[in-house]
Write an enzyme that holds these catalytic residues in place. Structure first.
Site, PDB file in Angstrom:
ATOM      1  N   CYS A 147       0.809  -1.229   0.000  1.00  9.51           N
ATOM      2  CA  CYS A 147       0.000   0.000   0.000  1.00  9.51           C
ATOM      3  C   CYS A 147       0.840   1.275   0.000  1.00  9.51           C
ATOM      4  O   CYS A 147       0.323   2.351  -0.289  1.00  9.51           O
ATOM      5  CB  CYS A 147      -0.936   0.023   1.197  1.00  9.51           C
ATOM      6  SG  CYS A 147      -1.898  -1.465   1.313  1.00  9.51           S
ATOM      7  N   HIS A 173      -3.582   6.776   3.492  1.00 14.33           N
ATOM      8  CA  HIS A 173      -3.982   5.524   2.840  1.00 14.33           C
ATOM      9  C   HIS A 173      -5.361   5.134   3.359  1.00 14.33           C
ATOM     10  O   HIS A 173      -5.627   5.170   4.560  1.00 14.33           O
ATOM     11  CB  HIS A 173      -2.952   4.448   3.177  1.00 14.33           C
ATOM     12  CG  HIS A 173      -3.364   3.081   2.768  1.00 14.33           C
ATOM     13  ND1 HIS A 173      -3.896   2.807   1.523  1.00 14.33           N
ATOM     14  CD2 HIS A 173      -3.346   1.888   3.437  1.00 14.33           C
ATOM     15  CE1 HIS A 173      -4.178   1.512   1.442  1.00 14.33           C
ATOM     16  NE2 HIS A 173      -3.860   0.949   2.598  1.00 14.33           N
ATOM     17  N   ASN A 188     -10.196  -0.559   0.398  1.00 16.24           N
ATOM     18  CA  ASN A 188      -8.736  -0.435   0.388  1.00 16.24           C
ATOM     19  C   ASN A 188      -8.224  -0.817  -1.008  1.00 16.24           C
ATOM     20  O   ASN A 188      -8.266  -1.982  -1.389  1.00 16.24           O
ATOM     21  CB  ASN A 188      -8.166  -1.368   1.465  1.00 16.24           C
ATOM     22  CG  ASN A 188      -6.655  -1.301   1.550  1.00 16.24           C
ATOM     23  OD1 ASN A 188      -5.989  -0.760   0.678  1.00 16.24           O
ATOM     24  ND2 ASN A 188      -6.113  -1.878   2.607  1.00 16.24           N
TER      25      ASN A 188
HETATM   26  N1  ACO Z   1     -18.109  -9.983   8.906  1.00 14.07           N
HETATM   27  C1  ACO Z   1     -18.486 -10.410  10.114  1.00 14.07           C
HETATM   28  N2  ACO Z   1     -17.625 -10.848  11.037  1.00 14.07           N
HETATM   29  C2  ACO Z   1     -16.318 -10.840  10.723  1.00 14.07           C
HETATM   30  C3  ACO Z   1     -15.855 -10.409   9.471  1.00 14.07           C
HETATM   31  C4  ACO Z   1     -16.818  -9.966   8.543  1.00 14.07           C
HETATM   32  N3  ACO Z   1     -16.477  -9.513   7.322  1.00 14.07           N
HETATM   33  N4  ACO Z   1     -14.517 -10.513   9.449  1.00 14.07           N
HETATM   34  C5  ACO Z   1     -14.142 -10.989  10.650  1.00 14.07           C
HETATM   35  N5  ACO Z   1     -15.241 -11.217  11.423  1.00 14.07           N
HETATM   36  C6  ACO Z   1     -15.293 -11.720  12.771  1.00 14.07           C
HETATM   37  C7  ACO Z   1     -14.087 -12.546  13.161  1.00 14.07           C
HETATM   38  O1  ACO Z   1     -14.227 -13.879  12.716  1.00 14.07           O
HETATM   39  C8  ACO Z   1     -14.095 -12.442  14.658  1.00 14.07           C
HETATM   40  O2  ACO Z   1     -15.011 -13.349  15.167  1.00 14.07           O
HETATM   41  P1  ACO Z   1     -14.690 -14.148  16.540  1.00 14.07           P
HETATM   42  O3  ACO Z   1     -14.551 -13.058  17.589  1.00 14.07           O
HETATM   43  O4  ACO Z   1     -15.866 -15.012  16.704  1.00 14.07           O
HETATM   44  O5  ACO Z   1     -13.395 -14.857  16.293  1.00 14.07           O
HETATM   45  C9  ACO Z   1     -14.660 -11.044  14.918  1.00 14.07           C
HETATM   46  O6  ACO Z   1     -15.295 -10.642  13.685  1.00 14.07           O
HETATM   47  C10 ACO Z   1     -13.611 -10.026  15.285  1.00 14.07           C
HETATM   48  O7  ACO Z   1     -12.530 -10.135  14.351  1.00 14.07           O
HETATM   49  P2  ACO Z   1     -11.305  -9.190  14.418  1.00 14.07           P
HETATM   50  O8  ACO Z   1     -10.374  -9.528  13.292  1.00 14.07           O
HETATM   51  O9  ACO Z   1     -10.727  -9.176  15.795  1.00 14.07           O
HETATM   52  O10 ACO Z   1     -12.034  -7.790  14.150  1.00 14.07           O
HETATM   53  P3  ACO Z   1     -11.421  -6.369  14.156  1.00 14.07           P
HETATM   54  O11 ACO Z   1     -12.224  -5.475  15.003  1.00 14.07           O
HETATM   55  O12 ACO Z   1      -9.935  -6.395  14.370  1.00 14.07           O
HETATM   56  O13 ACO Z   1     -11.683  -5.893  12.659  1.00 14.07           O
HETATM   57  C11 ACO Z   1     -10.461  -5.696  10.606  1.00 14.07           C
HETATM   58  C12 ACO Z   1     -11.127  -6.639  11.587  1.00 14.07           C
HETATM   59  C13 ACO Z   1     -11.512  -4.780  10.027  1.00 14.07           C
HETATM   60  C14 ACO Z   1      -9.820  -6.534   9.511  1.00 14.07           C
HETATM   61  C15 ACO Z   1      -9.404  -4.869  11.362  1.00 14.07           C
HETATM   62  O14 ACO Z   1      -8.567  -5.715  12.117  1.00 14.07           O
HETATM   63  C16 ACO Z   1      -8.563  -4.074  10.439  1.00 14.07           C
HETATM   64  O15 ACO Z   1      -9.027  -3.159   9.792  1.00 14.07           O
HETATM   65  N6  ACO Z   1      -7.254  -4.372  10.397  1.00 14.07           N
HETATM   66  C17 ACO Z   1      -6.348  -3.658   9.550  1.00 14.07           C
HETATM   67  C18 ACO Z   1      -6.491  -4.198   8.196  1.00 14.07           C
HETATM   68  C19 ACO Z   1      -5.882  -3.298   7.222  1.00 14.07           C
HETATM   69  O16 ACO Z   1      -6.084  -2.102   7.243  1.00 14.07           O
HETATM   70  N7  ACO Z   1      -5.148  -3.911   6.348  1.00 14.07           N
HETATM   71  C20 ACO Z   1      -4.600  -3.242   5.329  1.00 14.07           C
HETATM   72  C21 ACO Z   1      -3.422  -2.406   5.770  1.00 14.07           C
HETATM   73  S1  ACO Z   1      -2.125  -2.782   4.800  1.00 14.07           S
HETATM   74  C22 ACO Z   1      -2.767  -2.743   3.322  1.00 14.07           C
HETATM   75  O17 ACO Z   1      -3.541  -1.884   3.029  1.00 14.07           O
HETATM   76  C23 ACO Z   1      -2.396  -3.850   2.373  1.00 14.07           C
END
Ligand code: ACO
Length: 329
Positions: A116, A256, A286
């Protein structure tokens, strides 16, 4: 060498026609909801490329707009630097495909792989090659067709990403406009938090990779989130220090576009109120390398970046990589 040395003379953007709304994932077999996606990420919809929309076609469209706005024709380009994590082919680079498509016969063209952060890395590399006398006019492209490398059965990643391209033409600075400061870093110790295990030379694509889906993007979302917030904050500080400015001097922060919560944390750290932050993650998701140039183009088109605006660009991505620039328009 004295800055500003290079300025962004024209910026262009291209997004695929098809828009995929959060509400459509259920029909694709994913257990998720619009409410969950909006609350955790701020994303409502993203553009998804069709079979005939490639990085080359989207980038060429974005580049033509950037070149027209810069008053530059293809024959004047000395350099094409293209950032992508989803190249059209593994060999050769997507940059040479754009070169052929545009007819930029005088240019040297190559890809940059910094996930990214690639477009910001590309600006920094292009500025350096201009400063060292290797190029006068450069095209810097960020492009992704992430829909081709996302696992559409994995709800934790499939809902996050989108496709598109952005491009800018860099020319020699005039009237004090241009890149005021740059900063870029990486940390390869954290590579496994966001990667594709198979498909490269270390683990070539084969039946096993097809079966266990290890050639798609895999991410430890929560860990990535923590590092993204920390690194984007560091990058903002460094670029502001480099330009001898503070958050109060910035007219617009263009981060970003990965997640609204990461964007809010970055703005808070930099001391920049959300009114001065450009956000379009709700409409594009993203788009990795394409995210900052697409946002910049929209910010310029909507009048939020005008003559004299001082803008802070910041990105974070797989690697991990992070980068920032302060640019005066
Ligand atoms: N819909 C419903 N539930 C979901 C989904 C979905 N799409 N995805 C995950 N869950 C569930 C998980 O299974 C988990 O369930 P569990 O508690 O029963 O195990 C629960 O939601 C919580 O999951 P987390 O991963 O802990 O949720 P979090 O609040 O961290 O949000 C997210 C997840 C949105 C991916 C967040 O961690 C995030 O944004 N991380 C950064 C990702 C990012 O920005 N990446 C790109 C940066 S680098 C680049 O751009 C290449």
């Amino acid at each position: 060498m004295k800055r500003p040395f290079a300025y962004l003379a024209g910026v262009g953007r291209c997004a695929p026609e098809r828009i995929l709304h959060n509400s459509e994932f259920a029909a694709l077999g994913l257990e998720t909801s619009d409410e969950w996606i909006v609350q955790r990420t701020g994303i409502r919809e993203r553009h998804i490329a069709g079979p005939s929309e490639t990085n080359t076609s989207m980038s060429a469209a974005a580049s033509r707009v950037a070149m027209e706005r810069a008053g530059v024709h293809a024959g004047e380009l000395d350099l094409i630097v293209l950032g992508t994590a989803s190249p059209d082919h593994l060999l050769p680079s997507t940059a040479v495909e754009i070169q052929a498509e545009l007819g930029a016969s005088r240019a040297a063209a190559f890809d940059i792989s910094a996930a990214c952060s690639s477009w910001l890395y590309g600006l920094i590399v292009a500025e350096g090659l201009m400063m060292s006398g290797n190029a006068e006019t450069a095209l810097v492209v960020g492009t992704e067709k992430l829909s081709a490398i996302v696992d559409w059965r994995d709800r934790s990643t499939a809902v996050l990403f989108g496709d598109g391209s952005g491009a800018a033409v860099l020319k020699r600075s005039k009237h004090g406009k241009g890149i005021l400061s740059t900063y870029f870093r990486s940390d390869g110790n954290l590579a496994q938090l966001l990667h594709r295990r198979a498909g490269g030379a270390a683990q070539p694509f084969d039946a096993a990779a097809l079966a266990d889906r290890s050639f798609y993007i895999e991410m430890e979302g929560r860990e990535v989130f923590k590092h993204a917030v920390r690194s984007m904050a560091d990058a903002c500080d460094r670029a502001l220090d480099g330009a001898k400015l503070t958050g109060a001097d910035i007219d617009l922060l263009i981060p970003h576009q990965a997640n609204i919560r990461i964007i809010e944390a970055t703005a808070k750290h930099a001391g920049i109120p959300m009114e001065k932050v450009f956000v379009n993650v709700d409409r594009y998701g993203n788009t990795s390398s394409a995210s900052v140039p697409m946002a910049l183009e929209e910010a310029m088109a909507s009048g939020r970046v005008t003559d004299g605006s001082t803008v802070l660009l910041v990105a974070f991505g797989a690697g991990f990589t992070w980068a920032s620039l302060v640019v005066r328009f």
